[in-house]
Write a protein that holds these residues in place. Structure first.
Motif, PDB file in Angstrom:
ATOM      1  N   UNK A  78       0.849  -1.192   0.000  1.00 18.19           N
ATOM      2  CA  UNK A  78       0.000   0.000   0.000  1.00 18.19           C
ATOM      3  C   UNK A  78       0.876   1.229   0.000  1.00 18.19           C
ATOM      4  N   UNK A  79       0.529   2.178  -0.873  1.00 18.76           N
ATOM      5  CA  UNK A  79       1.147   3.498  -0.817  1.00 18.76           C
ATOM      6  C   UNK A  79       0.045   4.397  -0.293  1.00 18.76           C
ATOM      7  N   UNK A  80       0.073   4.687   0.991  1.00 16.45           N
ATOM      8  CA  UNK A  80      -1.055   5.386   1.602  1.00 16.45           C
ATOM      9  C   UNK A  80      -2.304   4.531   1.426  1.00 16.45           C
ATOM     10  N   UNK A  81      -3.341   5.120   0.850  1.00 14.57           N
ATOM     11  CA  UNK A  81      -4.599   4.384   0.661  1.00 14.57           C
ATOM     12  C   UNK A  81      -4.732   3.800  -0.737  1.00 14.57           C
ATOM     13  N   UNK A  82      -3.638   3.759  -1.490  1.00 15.55           N
ATOM     14  CA  UNK A  82      -3.674   3.083  -2.793  1.00 15.55           C
ATOM     15  C   UNK A  82      -3.044   1.699  -2.642  1.00 15.55           C
ATOM     16  N   UNK A  83      -3.837   0.659  -2.899  1.00 16.33           N
ATOM     17  CA  UNK A  83      -3.302  -0.705  -2.908  1.00 16.33           C
ATOM     18  C   UNK A  83      -2.598  -0.904  -4.242  1.00 16.33           C
TER      19      UNK A  83
END
Ligand code: PXG
Ligand code: PLP
Length: 435
Positions: free
Chosen positions: A402-407
Motif C-alpha cells: 500500500x502506498x497510503x490508501x492506494x493498494x
C-alpha cells in the motif's frame, strides 16, 4: 542492551514493525517463506523487482559462478568483462539510437546520474546556462538529493525542503479523478496536461532548462497512467526548446508494461532512460542509465587522456551484478517474458476492475502488469485503511503493497489466472472486513 532490534528499516513504521515483525527467510518462484514457516504468494514481485520469480535457477547459477571467478575488479580506468557484455545487451534492447549505458547501484543513483549527465551535456555544447531541472508533482525519483528535488511526493520532501536543489520546478501531475476514474489502461482525457511544460518554458525561459524527468507511468505515487498522447506531447515540446527528456523507467523497464521499456510501449523515445530493479531481477543491486548516442558524443571532447564525466560509483558495473543482469536478460528472452506479460494484461485488467463495486473503492487504475486500487481515506487517518488491508492480506498469505490508501499490484510476468484470482479474492475479503 540487546541489539536484536538494531536494524533501522527503510520506509517503515519501525516501532509498529517491531511489535509484530514480518520476516521473510526464503523464496522460490512465486512464493515467499516466512520465519514462522508460512508460504506467501508474492503479488508485488519483490518490490517491483523480480518479474521472473524468486531464485530463478539460471540467475542463481550465474551469480554463483561469477562470485567464484571474479569477485570485484577496479571500476575506474579498468573494468570487467561482464560489465562490457551487459552494456552491450542493454543497448541492444533499448530504443534505436540509445546505445550508451552508465551503470549505477540503484534507481536513486540512476536518477542523480541522469540529471548530472543532462547538465554536463548542455555545458559541453556551450549551453551552460541550461541548469534548470523540471520534475513533476507526484513523481518519485528515489531518495538522493537530486532525485528528491525533482520528485514530487510531499512526504518525502517535507523534512528536507530547505536543502533541496535550487533551480528546480515541477509540472502538474496527470491525475484527475473527475476525468479519468476507473479508466482501463491509458485515460482518453489529459494529453493537454503536457502543455504545462510550455508554461514553465515561458516562466523560466526555455533556454535555461536542461531537462525534464518523468516516470512514463508513475508507480510509487499510486499508478498514474499517462493519458493517450501526453508523452508524445511532452516529447514535442522538449524538441521545440532543446530540452532533454528523461524517462525514469526504474519500475516500467524490463517487462512491467509488456515491453522492454515503456518508451517502446508508448512509442516515445526519450534522450535518457533510467533503470534498476528488473535489470537484475532484483537479485543483485544494480541500475543502468541508457543514453542517446548524441548525448554521449557531445561529452567526448577535449584531450583524450582526460576524464570526460567526473562521476561514477565504486560499484558501477560490479561483476556480480552484471552476471545477474546478463542471466536476467537472457531469461527474459528465452521465456518470452515481455510478450507473456502483455498476454496476462487483459486478465489482470479484468480482475482488478472486478473490485470496482466494493465499498471504499474510489478508483482503479492499470497498465501492463501495474495496478492500483484507491480507497477512500478513513477520516482523520489517511493511509490507515490501506495499511490495514496490506496487513490483512499478509496474514491471509498474499503480499501486496500500500502506498497510503492506494493498494498496489505488480504480479510476476508469467502470473497464472489462478494466482491473480487468489490475489484479488484475498483483497476482496480484506476490503469487506476493514473498517
Ligand atoms: N525511480 C523510480 C521511478 C522508482 O520507482 C526509484 C527511482 C528509486 O530506486 P531505488 O532503487 O533507489 O529505491 C524508484 C524506486 C513503491 C516503491 O512503493 C517504489 C520504489 C521504491 C520504494 C517503494 O512503489 N521505487
Ligand atoms: N565516501 C568515501 C569516504 C569514499 O571514499 C567513497 C568512495 O571511494 C564514497 C563515499 C563513495 O562510495 P561509492 O563509490 O560506493 O558510492
Amino acid at each position: 542492551m540487546s541489539h536484536d532490534q538494531a536494524f533501522w528499516l527503510p520506509f517503515t513504521a519501525n516501532r509498529a514493525f517491531w511489535k509484530s515483525p514480518r520476516v521473510i527467510t526464503g523464496a522460490r518462484g512465486h512464493y515467499y517463506t516466512t520465519d514462522d514457516g508460512r508460504q506467501l504468494l508474492d503479488g508485488f514481485s519483490g518490490l517491483w523487482t523480480c518479474g521472473l520469480g524468486h531464485c530463478h535457477p539460471k540467475i542463481v547459477a550465474a551469480v554463483q559462478e561469477q562470485v567464484a571467478t571474479l569477485d570485484y575488479a577496479m571500476g575506474f580506468q579498468v573494468t570487467n568483462d561482464k560489465a562490457i557484455a551487459l552494456a552491450r545487451e542493454v543497448a541492444a534492447l533499448a530504443p534505436a539510437g540509445m546505445g550508451k549505458v552508465f551503470f549505477t547501484n540503484s534507481g536513486s543513483e540512476s536518477a542523480d546520474t541522469a540529471l548530472k549527465i543532462a547538465l554536463a551535456y548542455h555545458r559541453a555544447r556551450g549551453e551552460g546556462q541550461r541548469t534548470r531541472l523540471i520534475g513533476r508533482e507526484r513523481g518519485y525519483h528515489g531518495v538522493n538529493f537530486g532525485g528528491l528535488s525533482v520528485g514530487g511526493i510531499p512526504g518525502n520532501r517535507k523534512v528536507f525542503s530547505a536543502t533541496l536543489l535550487p533551480g528546480v520546478d515541477h509540472l502538474r501531475h496527470t491525475y484527475s479523478a473527475a476525468d479519468m476514474a476507473f479508466s482501463k489502461g491509458q485515460p482518453a482525457w489529459g494529453a493537454q496536461l503536457a502543455d504545462d511544460l510550455e508554461r514553465l518554458c515561458a516562466l523560466h525561459d526555455a533556454s535555461n532548462i536542461a531537462a525534464v524527468i518523468v516516470e512514463p507511468v508513475a508507480g510509487s505515487t499510486g499508478i498514474l497512467v499517462p493519458p493517450i498522447g501526453y508523452l508524445q506531447r511532452l516529447r514535442e515540446i522538449c524538441d521545440r526548446h532543446g530540452i532533454l527528456l528523461i524517462f525514469d523507467e526504474v519500475i516500467t523497464a524490463f517487462g512491467r508494461v509488456g515491453a522492454p521499456f515503456a518508451a517502446a510501449r508508448f512509442g516515445v523515445t526519450p534522450d535518457i532512460i533510467t533503470t534498476a530493479k528488473g535489470l537484475t531481477n532484483g537479485v543483485v543491486p544494480m541500475g543502468a542509465v541508457i543514453v542517446r548516442d548524441g548525448v554521449y558524443d557531445a561529452l567526448m571532447q577535449g584531450p583524450e587522456h582526460v576524464v570526460e564525466l567526473f562521476h561514477g560509483y565504486t560499484y558501477s558495473g560490479h561483476p556480480l551484478a552484471a552476471a545477474a543482469g546478463l542471466a536476467t536478460l537472457a531469461a527474459y528472452c528465452e521465456e518470452d517474458s515481455f510478450a507473456r506479460a502483455r498476454a496476462v494484461e487483459p486478465i489482470f485488467e479484468e480482475m482488478i476492475h472486478s473490485l470496482r463495486e466494493e465499498a471504499k473503492v474510489v478508483d482503479i487504475r492499470n497498465v501492463g502488469l501495474m495496478g492500483g486500487i484507491e480507497l477512500a481515506p478513513r477520516p482523520g487517518a489517511v493511509g490507515a485503511r490501506g495499511f490495514e488491508v496490506f496487513l490483512k492480506c499478509f496474514e491471509a498469505g498474499v503480499v501486496i503493497r500500500n502506498g497510503g490508501d492506494v493498494l498496489q499490484f505488480s504480479p510476476f510476468l508469467d502470473s497464472t489466472p489462478d494466482e491473480l484470482g487468489r490475489i484479488f479474492d484475498t483483497v476482496r475479503q480484506a476490503l469487506r472486513t476493514v473498517t
